[in-house]
Motif scaffolding. Sequence first.
Motif, PDB file in Angstrom:
ATOM      1  N   GLN A   6       0.845  -1.199   0.000  1.00  0.00           N
ATOM      2  CA  GLN A   6       0.000   0.000   0.000  1.00  0.00           C
ATOM      3  C   GLN A   6       0.874   1.239   0.000  1.00  0.00           C
ATOM      4  O   GLN A   6       1.967   1.242   0.553  1.00  0.00           O
ATOM      5  CB  GLN A   6      -0.936   0.015   1.199  1.00  0.00           C
ATOM      6  N   VAL A   7       0.357   2.274  -0.649  1.00  0.00           N
ATOM      7  CA  VAL A   7       1.055   3.555  -0.704  1.00  0.00           C
ATOM      8  C   VAL A   7       0.030   4.653  -0.464  1.00  0.00           C
ATOM      9  O   VAL A   7      -1.077   4.612  -1.009  1.00  0.00           O
ATOM     10  CB  VAL A   7       1.738   3.779  -2.073  1.00  0.00           C
ATOM     11  N   ALA A   8       0.401   5.620   0.349  1.00  0.00           N
ATOM     12  CA  ALA A   8      -0.447   6.793   0.570  1.00  0.00           C
ATOM     13  C   ALA A   8       0.340   8.022   0.134  1.00  0.00           C
ATOM     14  O   ALA A   8       1.557   8.085   0.296  1.00  0.00           O
ATOM     15  CB  ALA A   8      -0.834   6.910   2.038  1.00  0.00           C
ATOM     16  N   LEU A   9      -0.368   8.972  -0.452  1.00  0.00           N
ATOM     17  CA  LEU A   9       0.217  10.250  -0.836  1.00  0.00           C
ATOM     18  C   LEU A   9      -0.152  11.266   0.237  1.00  0.00           C
ATOM     19  O   LEU A   9      -1.333  11.526   0.458  1.00  0.00           O
ATOM     20  CB  LEU A   9      -0.309  10.680  -2.201  1.00  0.00           C
ATOM     21  N   LEU A  10       0.843  11.786   0.918  1.00  0.00           N
ATOM     22  CA  LEU A  10       0.624  12.747   1.990  1.00  0.00           C
ATOM     23  C   LEU A  10       1.261  14.069   1.623  1.00  0.00           C
ATOM     24  O   LEU A  10       2.328  14.095   1.008  1.00  0.00           O
ATOM     25  CB  LEU A  10       1.254  12.267   3.304  1.00  0.00           C
ATOM     26  N   GLY A  11       0.604  15.151   1.998  1.00  0.00           N
ATOM     27  CA  GLY A  11       1.169  16.453   1.696  1.00  0.00           C
ATOM     28  C   GLY A  11       0.353  17.575   2.285  1.00  0.00           C
ATOM     29  O   GLY A  11      -0.607  17.374   3.025  1.00  0.00           O
ATOM     30  N   GLU A  12       0.766  18.777   1.914  1.00  0.00           N
ATOM     31  CA  GLU A  12       0.069  19.965   2.399  1.00  0.00           C
ATOM     32  C   GLU A  12      -1.372  20.017   1.893  1.00  0.00           C
ATOM     33  O   GLU A  12      -2.223  20.639   2.511  1.00  0.00           O
ATOM     34  CB  GLU A  12       0.833  21.214   1.962  1.00  0.00           C
ATOM     35  N   PHE A  13      -1.640  19.364   0.783  1.00  0.00           N
ATOM     36  CA  PHE A  13      -2.980  19.377   0.197  1.00  0.00           C
ATOM     37  C   PHE A  13      -3.970  18.496   0.959  1.00  0.00           C
ATOM     38  O   PHE A  13      -5.166  18.588   0.735  1.00  0.00           O
ATOM     39  CB  PHE A  13      -2.932  18.921  -1.272  1.00  0.00           C
ATOM     40  N   ASN A  14      -3.490  17.620   1.872  1.00  0.00           N
ATOM     41  CA  ASN A  14      -4.410  16.809   2.668  1.00  0.00           C
ATOM     42  C   ASN A  14      -3.996  16.776   4.147  1.00  0.00           C
ATOM     43  O   ASN A  14      -4.296  15.814   4.849  1.00  0.00           O
ATOM     44  CB  ASN A  14      -4.552  15.396   2.098  1.00  0.00           C
ATOM     45  N   ARG A  58       5.071  13.726   0.240  1.00  0.00           N
ATOM     46  CA  ARG A  58       5.899  12.516   0.308  1.00  0.00           C
ATOM     47  C   ARG A  58       4.985  11.306   0.149  1.00  0.00           C
ATOM     48  O   ARG A  58       3.771  11.403   0.338  1.00  0.00           O
ATOM     49  CB  ARG A  58       6.639  12.406   1.633  1.00  0.00           C
ATOM     50  N   TYR A  59       5.598  10.170  -0.163  1.00  0.00           N
ATOM     51  CA  TYR A  59       4.883   8.905  -0.238  1.00  0.00           C
ATOM     52  C   TYR A  59       5.143   8.130   1.049  1.00  0.00           C
ATOM     53  O   TYR A  59       6.266   8.096   1.549  1.00  0.00           O
ATOM     54  CB  TYR A  59       5.374   8.063  -1.417  1.00  0.00           C
ATOM     55  N   LEU A  60       4.104   7.474   1.575  1.00  0.00           N
ATOM     56  CA  LEU A  60       4.232   6.600   2.737  1.00  0.00           C
ATOM     57  C   LEU A  60       3.927   5.180   2.263  1.00  0.00           C
ATOM     58  O   LEU A  60       2.793   4.862   1.897  1.00  0.00           O
ATOM     59  CB  LEU A  60       3.276   7.028   3.849  1.00  0.00           C
ATOM     60  N   VAL A  61       4.968   4.336   2.256  1.00  0.00           N
ATOM     61  CA  VAL A  61       4.856   2.976   1.729  1.00  0.00           C
ATOM     62  C   VAL A  61       4.701   1.984   2.879  1.00  0.00           C
ATOM     63  O   VAL A  61       5.494   1.997   3.832  1.00  0.00           O
ATOM     64  CB  VAL A  61       6.096   2.626   0.881  1.00  0.00           C
ATOM     65  N   ASN A  62       3.685   1.136   2.760  1.00  0.00           N
ATOM     66  CA  ASN A  62       3.405   0.086   3.755  1.00  0.00           C
ATOM     67  C   ASN A  62       3.322   0.632   5.180  1.00  0.00           C
ATOM     68  O   ASN A  62       3.665  -0.060   6.135  1.00  0.00           O
ATOM     69  CB  ASN A  62       4.442  -1.029   3.668  1.00  0.00           C
ATOM     70  N   GLY A  63       2.909   1.885   5.313  1.00  0.00           N
ATOM     71  CA  GLY A  63       2.694   2.480   6.627  1.00  0.00           C
ATOM     72  C   GLY A  63       3.937   2.842   7.416  1.00  0.00           C
ATOM     73  O   GLY A  63       3.831   3.292   8.548  1.00  0.00           O
ATOM     74  N   GLY A  64       5.144   2.672   6.816  1.00  0.00           N
ATOM     75  CA  GLY A  64       6.327   2.950   7.605  1.00  0.00           C
ATOM     76  C   GLY A  64       7.533   3.491   6.856  1.00  0.00           C
ATOM     77  O   GLY A  64       8.463   3.989   7.475  1.00  0.00           O
ATOM     78  N   THR A  65       7.555   3.415   5.527  1.00  0.00           N
ATOM     79  CA  THR A  65       8.699   3.883   4.749  1.00  0.00           C
ATOM     80  C   THR A  65       8.327   5.146   3.998  1.00  0.00           C
ATOM     81  O   THR A  65       7.377   5.142   3.206  1.00  0.00           O
ATOM     82  CB  THR A  65       9.150   2.798   3.734  1.00  0.00           C
ATOM     83  N   TRP A  66       9.072   6.212   4.249  1.00  0.00           N
ATOM     84  CA  TRP A  66       8.826   7.486   3.575  1.00  0.00           C
ATOM     85  C   TRP A  66       9.701   7.583   2.340  1.00  0.00           C
ATOM     86  O   TRP A  66      10.889   7.268   2.391  1.00  0.00           O
ATOM     87  CB  TRP A  66       9.154   8.655   4.495  1.00  0.00           C
ATOM     88  N   LEU A  67       9.120   8.035   1.224  1.00  0.00           N
ATOM     89  CA  LEU A  67       9.873   8.224  -0.012  1.00  0.00           C
ATOM     90  C   LEU A  67       9.599   9.595  -0.592  1.00  0.00           C
ATOM     91  O   LEU A  67       8.467  10.088  -0.538  1.00  0.00           O
ATOM     92  CB  LEU A  67       9.469   7.187  -1.069  1.00  0.00           C
ATOM     93  N   ASN A  68      10.638  10.183  -1.172  1.00  0.00           N
ATOM     94  CA  ASN A  68      10.473  11.387  -1.969  1.00  0.00           C
ATOM     95  C   ASN A  68      10.323  10.988  -3.423  1.00  0.00           C
ATOM     96  O   ASN A  68      10.655   9.871  -3.816  1.00  0.00           O
ATOM     97  CB  ASN A  68      11.678  12.316  -1.804  1.00  0.00           C
TER      98      ASN A  68
END
Length: 102
Positions: free
Chosen positions: A30-38, A70-80
């Motif tokens: 799973q991947v979540a897109l997190l940012g200032e927009f949400n 940033r992307y949050l992968v599998n609930g624990g890994t942050w990616l740019n």
Amino acid sequence: MSISKQYLKTKPLCKVTFTLPAHRLENIEQVALLGEFNDWDPVALPMKKSKSGDFTATLNLEKNKAYQFRYLVNGGTWLNDDAADSYQPSPVSYDHNSVVLL
């Protein structure tokens, strides 16, 4: 990784598609897109997995602004995102955030 931008002619918005390719990491569930927009909400914008295994999310964002994300992968890994327009220091860690300029 990629970011595609499509500026809308009738509104002051840009349709932005964020893509995290399947080959970027192994065992992505799973991947979540997190940012200032949400408001950096980890459940607000789960990315959809395509048949190819890539994860995508599309948003309409206001033009003439910059958004950190940033992307949050599998609930624990942050990616740019390697395709980000720039990077800014994170206000909550020693990491940097990706930035998309519209």
